[in-house]
Design a protein around this motif. Sequence first.
Motif, PDB file in Angstrom:
ATOM      1  N   GLN A   1       1.265 -50.828 -20.112  1.00  0.00           N
ATOM      2  CA  GLN A   1       2.633 -50.328 -20.160  1.00  0.00           C
ATOM      3  C   GLN A   1       2.757 -48.943 -19.536  1.00  0.00           C
ATOM      4  OE1 GLN A   1       5.169 -52.054 -20.811  1.00  0.00           O
ATOM      5  NE2 GLN A   1       4.170 -53.842 -21.717  1.00  0.00           N
ATOM      6  N   PHE A   2       1.722 -48.112 -19.676  1.00  0.00           N
ATOM      7  CA  PHE A   2       1.761 -46.788 -19.055  1.00  0.00           C
ATOM      8  C   PHE A   2       1.905 -46.902 -17.541  1.00  0.00           C
ATOM      9  CE2 PHE A   2      -0.406 -43.383 -16.804  1.00  0.00           C
ATOM     10  CZ  PHE A   2       0.214 -42.255 -17.326  1.00  0.00           C
TER      11      PHE A   2
ATOM     12  N   LYS B   1      -6.960 -51.831 -32.656  1.00  0.00           N
ATOM     13  CA  LYS B   1      -7.198 -50.624 -31.868  1.00  0.00           C
ATOM     14  C   LYS B   1      -7.496 -50.948 -30.405  1.00  0.00           C
ATOM     15  CE  LYS B   1     -10.919 -48.459 -32.843  1.00  0.00           C
ATOM     16  NZ  LYS B   1     -11.920 -47.618 -33.551  1.00  0.00           N
ATOM     17  N   ASN B   2      -8.369 -51.927 -30.171  1.00  0.00           N
ATOM     18  CA  ASN B   2      -8.700 -52.303 -28.797  1.00  0.00           C
ATOM     19  C   ASN B   2      -7.475 -52.848 -28.066  1.00  0.00           C
ATOM     20  OD1 ASN B   2     -11.324 -51.652 -29.513  1.00  0.00           O
ATOM     21  ND2 ASN B   2     -11.869 -53.766 -29.996  1.00  0.00           N
ATOM     22  N   ALA B   3      -6.721 -53.703 -28.744  1.00  0.00           N
ATOM     23  CA  ALA B   3      -5.528 -54.284 -28.127  1.00  0.00           C
ATOM     24  C   ALA B   3      -4.481 -53.211 -27.856  1.00  0.00           C
ATOM     25  CB  ALA B   3      -4.946 -55.360 -29.041  1.00  0.00           C
ATOM     26  N   ILE B   4      -4.353 -52.233 -28.749  1.00  0.00           N
ATOM     27  CA  ILE B   4      -3.365 -51.172 -28.566  1.00  0.00           C
ATOM     28  C   ILE B   4      -3.676 -50.371 -27.308  1.00  0.00           C
ATOM     29  CG2 ILE B   4      -2.582 -48.969 -29.523  1.00  0.00           C
ATOM     30  CD1 ILE B   4      -2.712 -50.273 -32.291  1.00  0.00           C
ATOM     31  N   PHE B   5      -4.947 -50.036 -27.106  1.00  0.00           N
ATOM     32  CA  PHE B   5      -5.310 -49.279 -25.906  1.00  0.00           C
ATOM     33  C   PHE B   5      -5.116 -50.121 -24.650  1.00  0.00           C
ATOM     34  CE2 PHE B   5      -7.537 -46.420 -28.834  1.00  0.00           C
ATOM     35  CZ  PHE B   5      -7.207 -45.194 -28.275  1.00  0.00           C
ATOM     36  N   THR B   6      -5.411 -51.405 -24.735  1.00  0.00           N
ATOM     37  CA  THR B   6      -5.227 -52.270 -23.571  1.00  0.00           C
ATOM     38  C   THR B   6      -3.757 -52.401 -23.203  1.00  0.00           C
ATOM     39  OG1 THR B   6      -7.193 -53.541 -24.193  1.00  0.00           O
ATOM     40  CG2 THR B   6      -5.666 -54.568 -22.647  1.00  0.00           C
TER      41      THR B   6
ATOM     42  N   SER C   1       8.298 -43.641 -24.120  1.00  0.00           N
ATOM     43  CA  SER C   1       8.513 -45.067 -23.876  1.00  0.00           C
ATOM     44  C   SER C   1       7.284 -45.880 -24.279  1.00  0.00           C
ATOM     45  CB  SER C   1       8.828 -45.309 -22.393  1.00  0.00           C
ATOM     46  OG  SER C   1       9.991 -44.620 -21.995  1.00  0.00           O
ATOM     47  N   VAL C   2       6.102 -45.440 -23.875  1.00  0.00           N
ATOM     48  CA  VAL C   2       4.881 -46.177 -24.200  1.00  0.00           C
ATOM     49  C   VAL C   2       4.627 -46.166 -25.700  1.00  0.00           C
ATOM     50  CG1 VAL C   2       2.384 -46.238 -23.883  1.00  0.00           C
ATOM     51  CG2 VAL C   2       3.867 -45.780 -21.933  1.00  0.00           C
TER      52      VAL C   2
ATOM     53  N   LEU D   1      15.104 -45.859 -23.209  1.00  0.00           N
ATOM     54  CA  LEU D   1      15.585 -47.061 -23.888  1.00  0.00           C
ATOM     55  C   LEU D   1      15.371 -48.311 -23.040  1.00  0.00           C
ATOM     56  CD1 LEU D   1      18.950 -45.727 -25.410  1.00  0.00           C
ATOM     57  CD2 LEU D   1      16.791 -46.146 -26.608  1.00  0.00           C
ATOM     58  N   THR D   2      15.622 -48.195 -21.741  1.00  0.00           N
ATOM     59  CA  THR D   2      15.466 -49.358 -20.858  1.00  0.00           C
ATOM     60  C   THR D   2      14.002 -49.760 -20.730  1.00  0.00           C
ATOM     61  OG1 THR D   2      17.414 -48.635 -19.606  1.00  0.00           O
ATOM     62  CG2 THR D   2      16.003 -50.294 -18.588  1.00  0.00           C
ATOM     63  N   TYR D   3      13.118 -48.788 -20.534  1.00  0.00           N
ATOM     64  CA  TYR D   3      11.694 -49.099 -20.451  1.00  0.00           C
ATOM     65  C   TYR D   3      11.193 -49.735 -21.743  1.00  0.00           C
ATOM     66  CZ  TYR D   3      11.272 -46.378 -16.141  1.00  0.00           C
ATOM     67  OH  TYR D   3      11.391 -45.920 -14.854  1.00  0.00           O
ATOM     68  N   THR D   4      11.649 -49.205 -22.882  1.00  0.00           N
ATOM     69  CA  THR D   4      11.218 -49.747 -24.164  1.00  0.00           C
ATOM     70  C   THR D   4      11.675 -51.192 -24.329  1.00  0.00           C
ATOM     71  OG1 THR D   4      11.313 -47.538 -25.149  1.00  0.00           O
ATOM     72  CG2 THR D   4      11.285 -49.415 -26.652  1.00  0.00           C
ATOM     73  N   ALA D   5      12.935 -51.443 -24.010  1.00  0.00           N
ATOM     74  CA  ALA D   5      13.475 -52.799 -24.169  1.00  0.00           C
ATOM     75  C   ALA D   5      12.781 -53.791 -23.240  1.00  0.00           C
ATOM     76  CB  ALA D   5      14.979 -52.790 -23.902  1.00  0.00           C
ATOM     77  N   MET D   6      12.479 -53.373 -22.026  1.00  0.00           N
ATOM     78  CA  MET D   6      11.864 -54.291 -21.070  1.00  0.00           C
ATOM     79  C   MET D   6      10.374 -54.501 -21.343  1.00  0.00           C
ATOM     80  SD  MET D   6      13.639 -53.513 -17.396  1.00  0.00           S
ATOM     81  CE  MET D   6      15.354 -53.989 -17.114  1.00  0.00           C
ATOM     82  N   GLY D   7       9.727 -53.554 -21.985  1.00  0.00           N
ATOM     83  CA  GLY D   7       8.310 -53.705 -22.262  1.00  0.00           C
ATOM     84  C   GLY D   7       8.009 -54.418 -23.558  1.00  0.00           C
TER      85      GLY D   7
END
Length: 279
Positions: free
Chosen positions: A204-205, A194-199, A82-83, A145-151
Amino acid sequence: MRTLRRALRRLPIWIGVTILLVVVLYPQIWMILGSFKSQSEFLSNPALSLPSEWRFDNYVAALTTGNIGINYMNSIIVTIPSVIMIVFIGVAAGYALEIMVWKGRGGVLLYILAGIMVPGQMILVPLFITYFKIGITDSYLPLILTYTAMGLPLTTFLMATYFRSVPRSVFEAATVDGCGPLRSFFVLGIPLMKNAIFTVGTVQFFSVWNDLLIALTFTTRPAMATIQVGLLSLGDEYGSTQYGPLFAAVSLNILVLMTVFILLNKRIMAGMAAGAVKG
């Protein structure tokens, strides 16, 4: 004298920090101590008293009889895909909406942002009916699928904001050098973010891992229960609430979350420092 005045000015701050630490640490210490106690000790002794015998079998019971080990595995199976999907699709959408020039992108961004204003509770029942009709309710797919759509709405908005802070001339120069949109995304977009992706990935995790409502709605079998659903049902696992195994399970969950947070936080800080050095 100057040092004393400076210390007196900082005294209210230290008092406030101390109060916050007590408020945060007290329940955690109480829970960890309770995870080593027997049922009779937990009910009769003071909350912060040390266990007369450190019962590590509470942790064994939580992982085996309480099925917490299976719940952890289910949470990992659901959370990681999902993440990954949320972050990758969100970064790609932010790149497409902010860097690429095409007609109607502003309206699409507003449409995506509208998803943030839709309460998740409103769509759970229609989603469950839809998943049931297409025959995927007895799997992890509804959760993923639900977690992905909501995030995605929040992630897309954040990534578009991050891309907006990058000078457009960087991508224009790459285009002049013959770099297409897809290659520009992988060669420039992802490294710069890269910084934004980790943040965003960290946020989301924790959002997916700590969710209870969605997991409780789409979990059709106890063997598929995530850690939060497992903790909820652990109180009735023995016919009555056994506080030792229950507190042991909660302590394990907090330990895992703290470990992940510390590791990701260090990685984010290292990435930010590297980006600052590169200028």
